[in-house]
Design an enzyme around this catalytic site. Structure first.
Site, PDB file in Angstrom:
ATOM      1  N   TYR A 293     -18.649  -8.204 -84.311  1.00 12.63           N
ATOM      2  CA  TYR A 293     -20.051  -8.462 -83.962  1.00 12.63           C
ATOM      3  C   TYR A 293     -20.227  -8.567 -82.449  1.00 12.63           C
ATOM      4  O   TYR A 293     -19.416  -9.186 -81.760  1.00 12.63           O
ATOM      5  CB  TYR A 293     -20.521  -9.776 -84.583  1.00 12.63           C
ATOM      6  CG  TYR A 293     -20.788  -9.695 -86.066  1.00 12.63           C
ATOM      7  CD1 TYR A 293     -21.736  -8.809 -86.572  1.00 12.63           C
ATOM      8  CD2 TYR A 293     -20.111 -10.519 -86.945  1.00 12.63           C
ATOM      9  CE1 TYR A 293     -21.992  -8.764 -87.942  1.00 12.63           C
ATOM     10  CE2 TYR A 293     -20.366 -10.478 -88.307  1.00 12.63           C
ATOM     11  CZ  TYR A 293     -21.304  -9.596 -88.800  1.00 12.63           C
ATOM     12  OH  TYR A 293     -21.564  -9.544 -90.146  1.00 12.63           O
TER      13      TYR A 293
ATOM     14  N   LYS B 244     -11.023 -42.048 -94.172  1.00 13.39           N
ATOM     15  CA  LYS B 244     -12.414 -41.598 -94.291  1.00 13.39           C
ATOM     16  C   LYS B 244     -12.473 -40.068 -94.237  1.00 13.39           C
ATOM     17  O   LYS B 244     -11.500 -39.423 -93.832  1.00 13.39           O
ATOM     18  CB  LYS B 244     -13.261 -42.220 -93.178  1.00 13.39           C
ATOM     19  CG  LYS B 244     -12.809 -41.853 -91.759  1.00 13.39           C
ATOM     20  CD  LYS B 244     -13.451 -42.755 -90.713  1.00 13.39           C
ATOM     21  CE  LYS B 244     -12.986 -42.380 -89.307  1.00 13.39           C
ATOM     22  NZ  LYS B 244     -13.461 -43.362 -88.303  1.00 13.39           N
TER      23      LYS B 244
HETATM   24  C1  LIG Z   1     -12.443 -43.717 -87.453  1.00 12.95           C
HETATM   25  C2  LIG Z   1     -12.161 -45.121 -87.103  1.00 12.95           C
HETATM   26  C3  LIG Z   1     -10.837 -45.543 -86.898  1.00 12.95           C
HETATM   27  C4  LIG Z   1      -9.671 -44.582 -86.832  1.00 12.95           C
HETATM   28  O1  LIG Z   1      -9.710 -43.914 -85.587  1.00 12.95           O
HETATM   29  P1  LIG Z   1      -8.601 -42.849 -85.158  1.00 12.95           P
HETATM   30  O2  LIG Z   1      -8.962 -42.531 -83.765  1.00 12.95           O
HETATM   31  O3  LIG Z   1      -8.739 -41.704 -86.073  1.00 12.95           O
HETATM   32  O4  LIG Z   1      -7.287 -43.522 -85.298  1.00 12.95           O
HETATM   33  C5  LIG Z   1     -10.604 -46.901 -86.703  1.00 12.95           C
HETATM   34  N1  LIG Z   1     -11.649 -47.784 -86.685  1.00 12.95           N
HETATM   35  C6  LIG Z   1     -12.917 -47.404 -86.850  1.00 12.95           C
HETATM   36  C7  LIG Z   1     -13.989 -48.417 -86.785  1.00 12.95           C
HETATM   37  C8  LIG Z   1     -13.220 -46.065 -87.048  1.00 12.95           C
HETATM   38  O5  LIG Z   1     -14.508 -45.678 -87.184  1.00 12.95           O
END
Ligand SMILES: *Cc1c(COP(=O)(O)O)cnc(C)c1O
Length: 378
Positions: free
Chosen positions: A269, A49
């Site tokens: 800044y 994702k």
């Molecule tokens: C993002 C996500 C994962 C992966 O999690 P990590 O901590 O990056 O390994 C797995 N399952 C779900 C439902 C997620 O939203």
């Protein structure tokens, strides 16, 4: 060093302020480390994702496929459609589910939705009935995130009347751990106990429970299909101990200018950094617009070779300043590079300095970097 055609950021090396190198061999090594840790009874999926946590869903997805991954997870349907273009044969799961109106696109691109509440189940069932085919889906049951997934009341209804799922092909029952990265938290064991009850009441399909950190919580957490994400990209899934994963990215900024400061002066800044003795300050073309977070102001470290150089003053939109007084002049001239993320300074190190987590550093990586992909073959 090979460069993948169709560089997704498209920024030419000569025109960019920094180069982000993504080591797809390390990504594949991390996938294999996870698969080995899981053992033969558990399939290692891959969560890609958010553009593969900022590293590029095309190159990362293909490299993971070449390493043996077949079960992929993204958050949004749009990400699933993009991934389908890169991986025609992958099994692609959509964690956020299929909202009303998206069903045809799911079928067209062979996307498998997580059903996150009874309303989702009902809609997917109606759609399956309409087209006359029990379409695949993941049933997501909430065991402690209170975010997505059937809540306790909904789960009880399904357990009492499994015919509510008739007409849908529930291939997988999943849940998600809330505190897996904290090995001392009692929450993981509580969630595990509930997930086992869920499996007893609904023993259909495969069970999927562990994220990256869950993979390392021990055999009880592994079930049939794991969903590792961040660990694939090199972030430590076991923060209490040594990182079992290989570093995947390197971020090198090109020095724009080096100035000698001979009299007391302030830098940047808000004049937040005061130079008190003769110093050399190098200016680098990376800023918060590139995901180099402003909270790193006067906190972060960078490296020239083996020499540590501190970020001094505020991170601005397009620039940062580092104190290079301790580094031989021959190593810091305009055009030479400084490692912002590299062998001496990991994504986790930078995250700690920024007061955040590696996930946020990765997914913030900017679009102005020249990107170089290495390795990743079958
Ligand atoms: C993002 C996500 C994962 C992966 O999690 P990590 O901590 O990056 O390994 C797995 N399952 C779900 C439902 C997620 O939203």
């Amino acid at each position: 060093m090979t460069e993948t055609a169709g560089n997704p950021s498209g920024v030419d090396a000569q025109l960019a302020g920094a180069t982000l190198t993504i080591d797809l061999d390390a990504l594949q090594a991390n996938y294999r480390t996870i698969a080995k840790t899981l053992g033969s009874g558990t399939i290692a999926g891959a969560v890609v994702k958010a553009d593969a946590y900022g590293l590029g869903i095309g190159p990362a997805g293909r490299a993971l496929w070449n390493a043996g991954a077949r079960e992929f997870f993204v958050a949004h349907p749009s990400e699933g459609v993009a991934l389908r273009g890169h991986l025609p044969e992958a099994r692609i799961h959509i964690l956020n589910g299929a909202h009303a109106g998206a069903e045809d696109a799911f079928r067209e691109h062979r996307l498998i939705p997580a059903l996150n509440c009874l309303g989702d189940v009902e809609r997917w069932r109606a759609y399956s009935t309409k087209i006359g085919e029990a379409l695949p889906a993941v049933l997501h049951v909430d065991t402690g995130m209170c975010r997505l997934g059937l809540d306790r009341t909904e789960f009880k209804r399904v357990a009492a009347d499994p015919s509510l799922l008739d007409g849908v092909n529930i291939e997988t029952v999943m849940s998600h751990l809330a505190s897996a990265d904290d090995a001392a938290s009692p929450q993981s064991a509580e969630q595990l106990a509930y997930f086992r009850e869920i499996r007893k009441a609904l023993p259909l399909g495969r069970a999927s429970f562990a994220n990256s950190s869950g993979v390392f919580l021990g055999p009880d957490y592994r079930f049939d299909l794991a969903r590792p994400g961040v660990a694939l990209y090199g972030v430590n899934p076991t923060p209490h101990t040594t990182n079992p994963m290989a570093q995947v990215i390197r971020l090198q900024a090109k020095i724009l200018q080096v100035r000698n400061v001979d009299s007391p002066e302030t830098v940047g800044y808000g004049a937040s950094h005061q130079v008190v003795e003769p110093s050399r300050i190098a200016t680098l073309p990376v800023g918060y617009a590139d995901g180099y977070l402003r909270s790193l102001s006067s906190r972060a470290k960078a490296y020239i070779g083996d020499n540590e150089v501190p970020i001094v003053g505020r991170v601005s939109m397009d620039l940062i300043t580092v104190d290079v007084t301790a580094v031989p002049e021959a190593l810091c001239r305009p055009g030479m590079t400084v490692d912002l993320i590299g062998q001496h300074h990991t994504v986790d190190d930078l995250a700690a300095e920024a007061g955040t987590i590696g996930y946020e550093i990765l997914t913030s990586l900017g679009r102005r970097y020249h990107r170089v992909y290495t390795g990743g073959a079958e």
